[in-house]
Design an enzyme around this catalytic site. Sequence first.
Site, PDB file in Angstrom:
ATOM      1  N   SER A   1      23.997  24.254  35.614  1.00  0.00           N
ATOM      2  CA  SER A   1      23.768  23.319  36.719  1.00  0.00           C
ATOM      3  C   SER A   1      23.537  21.933  36.146  1.00  0.00           C
ATOM      4  O   SER A   1      23.134  21.789  34.984  1.00  0.00           O
ATOM      5  CB  SER A   1      22.535  23.737  37.526  1.00  0.00           C
ATOM      6  OG  SER A   1      22.135  22.732  38.428  1.00  0.00           O
TER       7      SER A   1
ATOM      8  N   TYR B   1      13.703  26.052  38.535  1.00  0.00           N
ATOM      9  CA  TYR B   1      15.167  26.072  38.492  1.00  0.00           C
ATOM     10  C   TYR B   1      15.678  25.224  37.336  1.00  0.00           C
ATOM     11  O   TYR B   1      16.535  25.662  36.549  1.00  0.00           O
ATOM     12  CB  TYR B   1      15.720  25.562  39.822  1.00  0.00           C
ATOM     13  CG  TYR B   1      17.224  25.558  39.912  1.00  0.00           C
ATOM     14  CD1 TYR B   1      17.918  26.715  40.262  1.00  0.00           C
ATOM     15  CD2 TYR B   1      17.957  24.399  39.663  1.00  0.00           C
ATOM     16  CE1 TYR B   1      19.303  26.713  40.359  1.00  0.00           C
ATOM     17  CE2 TYR B   1      19.334  24.386  39.752  1.00  0.00           C
ATOM     18  CZ  TYR B   1      20.002  25.548  40.102  1.00  0.00           C
ATOM     19  OH  TYR B   1      21.377  25.544  40.186  1.00  0.00           O
TER      20      TYR B   1
END
Length: 253
Positions: free
Chosen positions: A139, A152
Site C-alpha cells: 500500500s 495498517y
Amino acid sequence: MNLTDKTVLITGGASGIGYAAVQAFLNQQANVVVADIDEAQGEAMIRKENNDRLHFVHTDITDEPACQNAIRSAVDKFGGLDVLINNAGIEIVAPIHEMELSNWNKVLNVNLTGMFLMSKHALKYMLKSGKGNIINTCSVGGVVAWPDIPAYNASKGGVLQLTRSMAVDYAKHNIRVNCVCPGIIDTPLNEKSFLENNEGTLEEIKKEKAKVNPLLRLGKPEEIANVMLFLASDLSSYMTGSAITADGGYTAQ
C-alpha cells in the site's frame, strides 16, 4: 504475456482488488485458486464466474493449517503453483492512544503474519519445483503514513520489507518476489470505511478523497490487477524486490 495454464493462488480474492485480479487472470487463461475467509462471497463468485479454471478454498490466513491446506488444494486441483498473490488485508481506523491491543494484533495478524504463513508454505512447494513468483499487495501506507490508521501503516511497512527480504533470499532459487502499492482504490471495503469514518454521502466522500492525488480520481481495482498481471508475467522477468506504486501520483507530490 503468456499466462495460459499457469496456476495462480489469490488470497482475499472474493472481492475488491482480489476479485479484479481473479477476472484478469481468468481472461489470460490461467487457473485461479481463491483463498478467502468469506465463504458465502467465495461461493457466490464461483457461481457467477462459472469457470472450470476457478476454484475456491475457504481460508483464514491467520491459521497456519488453513494456509497449508490452501496451497495443497491449488497443487492438487491444478497440478502445481506458479504464482502466489498475497492480497488479503484489513484496516481498522484508530489512533495509537485509542487502539485496543486486540485490534492492533488483528491487523498485524491478517496483513503481515498471514502473508508470512502463505508465503512460507508456497515457498516450500516452489523450492521443490525450482521456480515461482510471489506478488504482495502492499500500500501507499507502507511508503508514507496515512492518518489515523497506524496499525495498517505499520503492517504495510512490514509487507514492503518482507517482500524485499524474500526477494533477496530466494532469487538464487529462481523465485521472484515483488509488491504493488495501491493508493486509494474504489473497492467495497473502502466504501464501507468511507461511510463509517467520514460525514456526507458516499459520492461526496469519494470526490473529497479523490482530491489528494494529481489524477483527481480514485483508482479502479482493475488498474491494480493489471499491475499484478505484469508482475506475474515474463514481461517483468528482471524484476524482484521491487515495489510498484499505483496511486494516481499521490507519493510524487
